[in-house]
Design a protein around this motif. Structure first.
Motif, PDB file in Angstrom:
ATOM      1  N   VAL A  95      36.052  48.698  40.541  1.00  0.00           N
ATOM      2  CA  VAL A  95      36.587  47.597  39.732  1.00  0.00           C
ATOM      3  C   VAL A  95      37.972  47.983  39.194  1.00  0.00           C
ATOM      4  O   VAL A  95      38.890  47.156  39.167  1.00  0.00           O
ATOM      5  CB  VAL A  95      35.613  47.218  38.588  1.00  0.00           C
ATOM      6  CG1 VAL A  95      36.263  46.240  37.613  1.00  0.00           C
ATOM      7  CG2 VAL A  95      34.342  46.603  39.164  1.00  0.00           C
ATOM      8  N   ALA A  98      40.480  47.451  41.823  1.00  0.00           N
ATOM      9  CA  ALA A  98      40.775  46.015  41.973  1.00  0.00           C
ATOM     10  C   ALA A  98      41.709  45.539  40.862  1.00  0.00           C
ATOM     11  O   ALA A  98      42.571  44.683  41.092  1.00  0.00           O
ATOM     12  CB  ALA A  98      39.474  45.215  41.955  1.00  0.00           C
ATOM     13  N   GLU A  99      41.542  46.099  39.665  1.00  0.00           N
ATOM     14  CA  GLU A  99      42.454  45.777  38.557  1.00  0.00           C
ATOM     15  C   GLU A  99      43.878  46.183  38.919  1.00  0.00           C
ATOM     16  O   GLU A  99      44.833  45.423  38.715  1.00  0.00           O
ATOM     17  CB  GLU A  99      42.057  46.561  37.299  1.00  0.00           C
ATOM     18  CG  GLU A  99      41.010  45.910  36.446  1.00  0.00           C
ATOM     19  CD  GLU A  99      40.717  46.728  35.193  1.00  0.00           C
ATOM     20  OE1 GLU A  99      39.580  46.647  34.732  1.00  0.00           O
ATOM     21  OE2 GLU A  99      41.603  47.451  34.707  1.00  0.00           O
ATOM     22  N   GLY A 102      45.298  43.876  41.426  1.00  0.00           N
ATOM     23  CA  GLY A 102      45.690  42.601  40.786  1.00  0.00           C
ATOM     24  C   GLY A 102      47.016  42.748  40.055  1.00  0.00           C
ATOM     25  O   GLY A 102      47.875  41.859  40.114  1.00  0.00           O
ATOM     26  N   ALA A 103      47.173  43.873  39.350  1.00  0.00           N
ATOM     27  CA  ALA A 103      48.428  44.120  38.625  1.00  0.00           C
ATOM     28  C   ALA A 103      49.585  44.278  39.604  1.00  0.00           C
ATOM     29  O   ALA A 103      50.676  43.745  39.391  1.00  0.00           O
ATOM     30  CB  ALA A 103      48.292  45.381  37.771  1.00  0.00           C
TER      31      ALA A 103
END
Lengths: 135, 145
Positions: A95, A98-99, A102-103
């Motif tokens: 996770v 994935a953060e 995304g950033a």
């Protein structure tokens, strides 16, 4: 009786080994995740291309270090059935990746640039991310 | 840095940390019920952030008015004021944070069943709050030239 003690001893050793695996991974994540997050935060506040490129290089370096440590941890534990706490730590790792992705998507959208140094830093981050998923 | 912008950065620091803690909790959940509880907390934390930003806006808008920001090659023009640069950084901070949370949500939906009604409803609220954050009141404060 001696056989029973032996079984309990083996079970205890196995449980401790699995607990150590989770603790070890959590320690790696606790030490390194804030470093990656801090450099992403710094990049998001950049008001010039040099600031941004420096921060992106720091993110790449922090992510590469973290990935190396996680993979070293994984190589040592590959023949063990992961305990629930270990699975939780591994899920957290995915996770977190994935953060970061995304950033990174957002940073590349906000600062769409063909600057070679920035592109190289972005590429390092992308490479680290792509090779870190799907443990 | 003006008191208003310092306060705004503090609001972001505190609330980003709370949201990140909830996301970590969701990612470490042992089952869908724990994940749903954590997702509900993430939704609440994002709602609080949006409310605090909205309150900040209503307290400060009359005082500060709108900020003009001239962009050159993706960054504030060299003649930009410090205030304009700070606003540029704040809006980008919010935008990148929104991207982080969205990325985490994508992965959580892979780890847990996105069709579970409780989980789906909690995730839906998070996405709705993220939209609110993206279109929040602060965006209207800055006029990009």
């Amino acid at each position: 009786m001696r056989k029973l003690i032996c079984i309990f001893s083996l079970l205890a050793t196995s449980t401790f080994a699995l607990a150590d695996a989770a603790d070890e991974l959590n320690q790696i994540l606790d030490e390194n995740v804030p470093k990656v997050s801090a450099s992403i935060d710094k990049a998001s506040r950049a008001t010039g291309i040099q600031d941004l490129t420096d921060s992106q290089n720091l993110t790449a370096q922090a992510l590469e270090t973290l990935k190396t440590q996680v993979f070293t941890w994984l190589a040592k534990r590959s023949n063990q059935e992961p305990a629930p706490r270990t699975i939780a730590a591994m899920n957290y790792w995915e996770v977190f990746l994935a953060e970061v992705r995304g950033a990174q998507d957002k940073l590349e959208y906000l600062f769409d640039s063909s600057d070679p140094a920035l592109s190289a830093a972005n590429e390092r981050i992308r490479h680290a991310l792509n090779s870190a998923f799907f443990l | 840095m003006s008191a208003g912008i310092t306060e705004l950065n503090r609001i972001l620091d505190e609330n980003f940390s709370k949201v990140a803690a909830c996301i970590e909790k969701a990612s470490r959940a042992a089952n869908i019920h724990e994940a749903t509880d954590a997702q509900n907390l993430t939704g609440q934390a994002l709602k609080s952030l949006n409310q605090e930003l909205s309150h900040w806006h209503s307290r400060n808008f009359q005082v500060m008015g709108q900020v003009h920001l001239k962009i050159h090659n993706n960054f504030p023009d060299s003649n930009s004021s410090d205030e304009a640069k700070q606003w540029f950084a704040i809006l980008n901070r919010i935008s990148v944070f929104e991207g982080e949370v969205r990325g985490a949500q994508d992965q959580l939906e892979q780890l847990f069943d996105p069709a579970d009604p409780g989980f789906s409803s909690a995730t839906g609220r998070i996405k709705s709050e993220l939209l609110g954050l993206q279109r929040g009141p602060l965006q209207g404060l800055v006029i990009q030239e």
